[in-house]
Structure formats: C-alpha cells, structure tokens
Design a protein around this motif. Structure first.
Motif, PDB file in Angstrom:
ATOM      1  N   ASP A 141       0.862  -1.208  -0.122  1.00 46.85           N
ATOM      2  CA  ASP A 141      -0.087   0.332  -0.063  1.00 46.85           C
ATOM      3  C   ASP A 141       0.936   1.460  -0.015  1.00 46.85           C
ATOM      4  O   ASP A 141       0.815   1.993  -0.846  1.00 46.85           O
ATOM      5  N   PRO A 142       1.586   1.509   0.625  1.00 45.37           N
ATOM      6  CA  PRO A 142       3.009   2.632   0.468  1.00 45.37           C
ATOM      7  C   PRO A 142       4.030   2.638  -0.687  1.00 45.37           C
ATOM      8  O   PRO A 142       4.576   3.674  -0.876  1.00 45.37           O
ATOM      9  N   VAL A 177      -0.552   2.784   8.308  1.00 52.05           N
ATOM     10  CA  VAL A 177      -0.030   2.819   6.889  1.00 52.05           C
ATOM     11  C   VAL A 177      -1.166   4.080   6.121  1.00 52.05           C
ATOM     12  O   VAL A 177      -0.618   4.628   5.003  1.00 52.05           O
ATOM     13  N   LEU A 229       1.249   7.205   6.410  1.00 50.22           N
ATOM     14  CA  LEU A 229       1.677   7.599   5.119  1.00 50.22           C
ATOM     15  C   LEU A 229       0.593   7.991   4.028  1.00 50.22           C
ATOM     16  O   LEU A 229       1.947   8.770   3.289  1.00 50.22           O
ATOM     17  N   ALA A 230      -0.438   6.930   3.609  1.00 53.19           N
ATOM     18  CA  ALA A 230      -0.676   7.728   2.900  1.00 53.19           C
ATOM     19  C   ALA A 230      -1.594   9.403   2.581  1.00 53.19           C
ATOM     20  O   ALA A 230      -1.531   9.905   1.516  1.00 53.19           O
ATOM     21  N   ALA A 276      10.587   6.496   6.183  1.00 53.12           N
ATOM     22  CA  ALA A 276       9.993   6.186   4.335  1.00 53.12           C
ATOM     23  C   ALA A 276       9.653   7.780   3.054  1.00 53.12           C
ATOM     24  O   ALA A 276      10.718   7.471   2.475  1.00 53.12           O
TER      25      ALA A 276
END
Length: 383
Positions: A274-275, A321, A324-325, A356
C-alpha cells in the motif's frame, strides 16, 4: 530545513528531510509475478461517528487510491485486513467496498480480488459459518471480482479439529465459480485466529492447510501465507500442487521470497505494498527483465520500514499505512475508521515518516514535512 522528531526515549532529534523523491513512472502489469497490494480505506473525517459506529468511508478518496495502485500495474486486494476488516469496517461496509471497487476496477481495467469471510457473525455452528461464507462469496462473485477466502474468527471458534476446517473449505471450494485464493492469516495479525486449521502446532496446521488445497487444486488459484516465517513459506510453496501459486503475505521477508531461488518463487499479496506501491512496481519491472540483483537492490532497503510498520502488536500496522498515505497526499487527513489513528505512539509515527522519507516515497517531500510538523504540533512538539 530540518524537523524535530521524538524518539522512543522521549528526546527530540533533528532530522533533515530529503528534497528529491524517487519518481517511479506508472506502467503496465507485470510479466514475471502476480502482485496485489492490499489497500486501506479512507475514513470520512466529517462524519459524526464513534469508534463503535459503522464505518463512515470517504468513497471518492478510497477509490482514487485504488486507481493510483492500478496505474502502476499492481492488482488490488480489496476488503482485506488492511482495509480494517474486523477492526472498524464491518461486513455491510465491506460489501459496499467490494461492489464499488469491483466496478471501479472494471472501468479502469485493473485487476482485483476481494476478501470473503464470515464477519457478519461473531460465532455459531459450522452450518452458520458455511452460510456466512456463502453470503460473502456470492457478493464477491456477483461483483465480478476474484475471491479471496479469508480466515474466519467464527470458524476458529466453532471448529473442534482439522476435519471441521476441511469440511467447510471443501464445501466452499466445490461451489466457487472460479479459482480462489486461500488466505492463512497468522495470530500475529489477528489473535482470534490462534490454532487455525485445527492446531497450534504449525507443522500440523500446515499439513491440514495443504490437504485442503490438494483436495481441490483446480479451484485454488493460489494460497496467501501471512505467518512472517520465510522458511515455512518456502517449504509450503514447494509442496503445492502444480499450477497453484504461493502469494507471500510476509511483510518482513518479501524481497527474498518474491525473488525466489532455483526451486521457485512467491507471488505477492501484501499490505506493505500500500505505501510502497510505486517503488514495488518499479522493482518488479526490473525483475521482469531477469535482473534479480537489481530487483533486490530496489526492494531490500524498504524492509526496515516494513518491519517498523508491522512491529508488535502487528495488527495495528494499518495506522502507519494510513499515516503515510496522508503524508504522501493521497488523502486530506489522518483519520481512520474506528478511531484507529490513535493505535500507535507519536515516536512510532515519527520513525515511520523518517524511514519513508529516506526511501523517497513522498512525491512531494515538502508537503510530507509540513503535514508531519502539523501532527507533531498537535502533540506539543514545537519546531
């Protein structure tokens, strides 16, 4: 510019964000591996709900994120634990998610597989478990998506031994319209699944799992293993019937498992993609050329972030997650269904940002920095 980030010991440290992101280009699906990203849902931040209320979903932002994944050639694994199934998203919300995402996949030409489980019930007999599975199986198939048969809390409660698992899964596989993905989710992701397949001994459980597959290989596209045990996954994939894929769900060891060895490899169905979506897609395209070393050089540096996001208690990885989105600009807020944004500490979230950013995952590093500073200020960390 620098940013002050809190450490686990309570001290602040100075971090200098990078200024240039990686810029993986969108592309077509892959040729050497089948790769799904399990995708998160975006909450509606303006909904007047409590943690016990049905999930309020921002459908526009949720579907936009799936289009982002498809644009990079990734498949979407929908309504899985990454979408907070059983942790904020109930079956009614999941069914709506399946219908909307499957329609969006058809319009976008994207690949989609959707989770079918039993979360509309909390317990009951084996007959009730079968009926719950059948209801969800029908919803996914009617939506035109591939089925992922998810592990069931209700089945774990109702089953008295391996034979009950074999009976239920055999019944479901016989009636499925097409080949499904069987999902074995370990108790580190959901403690209610302890002893799944009728035994807490993983060797015994693995044998039962394989018996369920080998009884109906024509109805099993692949198996998704989420046990965070690379050696067990390698052993299991070597024992699968011909034509049945192994989809790694190991968010710790995915680079080596996808790369494989001279006796095979794993495909992927991962929440951490996802990320990592664009970067993971770039790495798999390198692998498509036969460049295993190049693939590993791109993907192995991401393992530190994955291990951080999925650290114990693993089931709360969704919080990182979604953070980070938000930092990456895929949604306008850091709010989660069920209020799960509170499930990780500020030092944990700060470290997720740092890792990240170091990987270049934010296409707009300045936006990510500003949003991280906003979050820090809410906790009283002044810059």
């Amino acid at each position: 510019m620098t940013i002050q980030l809190p450490s686990a010991d309570g001290a602040l440290r100075t971090y200098e964000p990078r200024t240039e992101p990686l810029a993986p280009a969108p592309g077509t699906p892959f040729t050497s591996r089948t790769v799904f990203s399990a995708a998160h849902v975006v909450a509606d931040p303006y909904a007047d709900v409590s943690p016990d209320s049905p999930a309020a979903v921002d459908w526009d932002a949720t579907l936009a994120f799936r289009r982002h994944l498809w644009s990079h050639g990734l498949g979407v694994a929908e309504a899985m634990d990454t979408a907070q199934r059983g942790m904020g998203l109930d079956w009614d919300g999941a069914a709506e998610l399946v219908r909307r995402s499957a329609a969006e996949a058809k319009a976008a030409g994207g690949r989609i597989a959707c989770g079918a489980g039993t979360d509309q019930i909390t317990g009951g007999t084996l007959a009730a478990v079968r009926a719950a599975y059948e209801e969800q199986l029908a919803v996914v198939e009617e939506a035109g998506a591939q089925v992922i048969l998810m592990a069931s809390r209700a089945l774990a409660s109702a089953a008295r031994g391996p034979e009950d698992y074999l009976e239920v899964y055999g019944h479901l596989l016989r009636q499925s319209a097409g080949p499904v993905i069987l999902h074995w989710l370990g108790p580190m992701f959901d403690p209610a699944l302890e002893g799944y397949w009728g035994s807490s001994d993983l060797d015994t459980a693995t044998d039962v799992f394989l018996e369920a597959v080998t009884a109906h290989p024509e109805k099993v596209d692949g198996v998704k293993i989420s046990l965070l045990d690379a050696e067990r996954e390698i052993d299991l994939r070597r024992r699968l019937p011909d034509g049945v894929r192994c989809y790694t769900g190991d968010d710790f060891h995915y680079p080596e498992l996808i790369a494989g060895d001279d006796r095979g490899f794993s495909h992927a169905l991962l929440g951490v993609f996802d990320p990592l979506g664009p970067l993971a897609a770039q790495a798999v395209r390198v692998l498509d050329t036969g460049d295993v070393a190049g693939f590993r050089s791109l993907l192995e540096p991401t393992a530190g972030l994955a291990r951080h996001l999925f650290q114990h208690p693993t089931r709360f990885y969704k919080t990182g997650v979604v953070l980070l989105a938000w930092l990456a600009g895929h949604q306008s807020h850091f709010t989660m269904v069920g209020g799960l944004q509170s499930a990780r500490s500020l030092p944990h979230l700060a470290r997720a940002y740092e890792l990240a950013d170091g990987l270049g995952l934010f296409h707009d590093p300045k936006l990510a920095e500003e949003r991280m500073k906003t979050l820090l200020s809410l906790y009283g960390v002044n810059q």
